[in-house]
Design an enzyme around this catalytic site. Structure first.
Site, PDB file in Angstrom:
ATOM      1  N   ASP A 113      47.590  15.046 -13.128  1.00 45.80           N
ATOM      2  CA  ASP A 113      48.052  13.744 -13.219  1.00 45.80           C
ATOM      3  C   ASP A 113      49.611  13.598 -13.301  1.00 45.80           C
ATOM      4  O   ASP A 113      50.040  12.580 -12.916  1.00 45.80           O
ATOM      5  CB  ASP A 113      47.420  13.131 -14.646  1.00 45.80           C
ATOM      6  CG  ASP A 113      47.783  13.895 -15.922  1.00 45.80           C
ATOM      7  OD1 ASP A 113      48.289  15.012 -15.624  1.00 45.80           O
ATOM      8  OD2 ASP A 113      47.193  13.762 -16.705  1.00 45.80           O
ATOM      9  N   GLY A 114      50.295  14.675 -13.920  1.00 46.00           N
ATOM     10  CA  GLY A 114      51.832  14.499 -13.801  1.00 46.00           C
ATOM     11  C   GLY A 114      52.041  14.659 -12.508  1.00 46.00           C
ATOM     12  O   GLY A 114      53.223  13.886 -12.032  1.00 46.00           O
ATOM     13  N   ARG A 169      40.107  29.552 -14.287  1.00 48.72           N
ATOM     14  CA  ARG A 169      41.171  28.836 -13.438  1.00 48.72           C
ATOM     15  C   ARG A 169      41.321  29.875 -12.128  1.00 48.72           C
ATOM     16  O   ARG A 169      41.688  29.079 -11.128  1.00 48.72           O
ATOM     17  CB  ARG A 169      42.464  28.766 -14.046  1.00 48.72           C
ATOM     18  CG  ARG A 169      42.470  27.699 -15.186  1.00 48.72           C
ATOM     19  CD  ARG A 169      43.820  27.465 -15.863  1.00 48.72           C
ATOM     20  NE  ARG A 169      43.504  26.823 -17.047  1.00 48.72           N
ATOM     21  CZ  ARG A 169      43.611  25.437 -16.949  1.00 48.72           C
ATOM     22  NH1 ARG A 169      43.582  24.797 -15.859  1.00 48.72           N
ATOM     23  NH2 ARG A 169      43.429  24.619 -18.264  1.00 48.72           N
ATOM     24  N   ASP A 173      39.400  20.003 -15.246  1.00 48.65           N
ATOM     25  CA  ASP A 173      38.785  19.679 -16.528  1.00 48.65           C
ATOM     26  C   ASP A 173      38.091  18.275 -16.317  1.00 48.65           C
ATOM     27  O   ASP A 173      37.461  17.824 -17.178  1.00 48.65           O
ATOM     28  CB  ASP A 173      40.110  19.282 -17.414  1.00 48.65           C
ATOM     29  CG  ASP A 173      40.844  20.141 -18.054  1.00 48.65           C
ATOM     30  OD1 ASP A 173      40.340  21.357 -18.433  1.00 48.65           O
ATOM     31  OD2 ASP A 173      42.025  19.985 -18.241  1.00 48.65           O
ATOM     32  N   GLY A 230      48.918  23.755 -13.256  1.00 52.46           N
ATOM     33  CA  GLY A 230      48.261  24.978 -13.207  1.00 52.46           C
ATOM     34  C   GLY A 230      47.301  25.161 -11.994  1.00 52.46           C
ATOM     35  O   GLY A 230      47.040  24.607 -11.183  1.00 52.46           O
TER      36      GLY A 230
END
Length: 513
Positions: A233-234, A420, A263, A144
């Protein structure tokens, strides 16, 4: 950097078995003496190990080291760092970071306790393991959007070029799949000159599309020897797999990650880039909502923010105009004594208006109980969250209009993607610059399979496994959450009946997007 090879003796192995070492941390390098640290070692199979050299408990500390290219390319030559002759760095008192410099994970410890976990301090080294004219670097952005991505891209390009004289830099377009779909753009300081003033990512992005074999094949075919991966993280787990495949093939390729998420739920590091900008933008919208509700009788604004609780908590603290903040880490219930309805009734009678902030991940167990849904995941494997905003908005509206027979002016706002997509603010721009320069210094110095971030305000090189093994969450027993409760004067909404709910939230295994 010369790394000698040793083997563990039986007595040392016995000592290891008695230590409480962190599971899943493949890069745990060693426990060292405080006053007489030994040189760093690696095993013949080139995997970092834990070496126990214990004198007394009070003198012990743990160094969680990151891999180095010489672990699997022992004859790799080194060269003097070009910064030796840099006009800009000539005024710096200590241009290069010592190999002995480390950063403590816990800055506050009791005097009788062990010194704890440490990481390598980030920064330029005296020797590099790449000739600038032979470097072909690439940058990719995945997942994202987040304020500051363009700043990181810009500063990696400018850092490589201005500090090290690297001119061959590629941008991999559209995320991981861009590696094998041949989507690239040539990056120069001129191309990226003003991209930090824009939101989004110059390189575009996507989720999923990770095929380790194809990606490494493409890296080898194109002669790329430095890979900079920006993502959550992915994405970082994917970076770890790329590093492992590069090591397996014995390629002279440094793989470096820059963790990204608004986040702020990335473990170990102080905060993630874009977080300050997101909080500032969220606060601005909350302030506008507060002006609106003060102007209308019985007005109520419900404001939804991204999934983890950090943005909601910090935006609430920054605005001081929020009546109630709901986050996934703190379960709430609607009806009964001490419930959300009771608190909203009381606050609306007192003030005549309400501003509620809810994090996207909050209340998932309630929505799941009422809205038929299949456990779906996005292309990156992240669990898709149910839309708690409209659900809670309808519940509150029904409570006041049907149960309380009170007409209200209810507004629901979801600015998630507006937050974002904006450019980063001044603080994040500076932070992104430090991140980019730190990761460039690390890759040029031969480190690989690492990520970078501030630990107690000092930038450090961190094993990728440490930032992906778990997510950071708001501590309900911590002082920051207590400050929020004191600011809003809301109840904690926690009761003995919520034990099962807490377990349910834990089982959701929500990941950042």
């Amino acid at each position: 950097m010369d790394l000698s090879t040793i083997s563990l003796s039986s007595s040392l192995s016995s000592s290891l078995n008695q230590l409480s070492l962190r599971p899943k941390t493949a890069s745990l390098f060693g426990i060292f003496l405080r006053n007489n640290p030994p040189p760093l070692f690696s095993r013949p199979n080139h995997r970092p190990i834990a070496a126990a050299l214990q004198q007394s408990q009070n003198d012990d500390f743990v160094l969680e080291d990151v891999p180095h290219l010489t672990n699997f390319l022992p004859n790799l030559p080194s060269y003097p760092n070009p910064l030796h002759s840099s006009q800009a760095y000539s005024i710096v008192k200590n241009t290069f970071v010592s190999q002995e410099d480390v950063v403590a994970q816990n800055i506050v410890i009791r005097k009788d306790n062990p010194r704890g976990v440490h990481f390598r301090r980030a920064g330029p080294r005296e020797k590099v393991y790449f000739k600038p004219e032979e470097v072909r670097a690439c940058i990719v952005t995945c997942g994202g959007l987040c304020p500051g991505i363009n700043t990181v891209i810009r500063e990696i390009v400018c850092g490589l070029n201005n500090m090290y004289g690297v001119e061959d830099i590629l941008g991999i377009e559209e995320g991981y799949r861009g590696f094998y779909s041949k989507n690239t753009v040539r990056l120069t300081p001129k191309v990226v000159n003003d991209i930090h003033k824009r939101g989004g990512t110059l390189l575009r992005t996507s989720r999923g599309g990770h095929d380790t074999q194809k990606i490494v094949d493409n890296i080898a075919d194109r002669g790329i020897n430095q890979v900079y991966i920006i993502g959550g993280d992915g994405t970082q787990r994917g970076a770890a797999r790329i590093y492992e495949e590069v090591e397996k093939r014995g390629l002279h390729v440094a793989v470096a990650g820059i963790p990204k998420t608004i986040d702020n739920d990335i473990a170990v590091i102080d905060k993630s880039f874009g977080f300050d900008t997101a909080v500032e933008e969220a606060q601005r919208a909350i302030n506008a909502a507060h002006v609106e509700v003060e102007s209308v009788e019985n007005a109520l604004f419900l404001y939804k923010l991204p999934s983890a609780g950090f943005i909601a908590m910090f935006a609430t603290l920054a605005s001081r105009d929020v009546d109630c903040c709901l986050i996934p880490e703190s379960p709430f219930y609607l009806e009964g004594r001490g419930g959300l309805y009771e608190f909203l009734d009381q606050r609306l009678k007192e003030n005549g208006h309400l501003v509620i902030v809810i994090a996207e991940g909050a209340g998932q167990e309630y929505v799941a109980a009422e809205v038929p849904a299949v456990n779906q995941k996005d292309a990156s494997g992240n669990k898709l969250l149910l839309d708690v905003g409209p659900w809670l908005s309808d519940k509150i509206k029904d409570h006041f209009t049907k149960a309380q027979k009170m007409p209200i002016n209810m507004k629901y706002i979801d600015p998630t993607y507006m937050i974002r997509a904006i450019p980063s603010n001044a603080a994040d721009n500076i932070y992104c610059t430090l991140l980019a320069h730190s990761v460039v210094h690390g890759a040029m110095a031969g480190y690989t399979g690492f990520t970078v971030g501030p630990v107690n305000s000092r930038h450090a090189y961190i094993p990728i496994s440490r930032v992906t093994e778990k997510q950071k969450t708001v501590e309900l027993t911590g002082r920051m959450w207590a400050r929020l409760l004191a600011s809003t004067n809301q109840p904690s909404f926690i009761s003995s009946d919520l034990e099962g709910v807490v377990q349910g939230i834990d089982s959701l295994n929500i990941t950042s997007i």
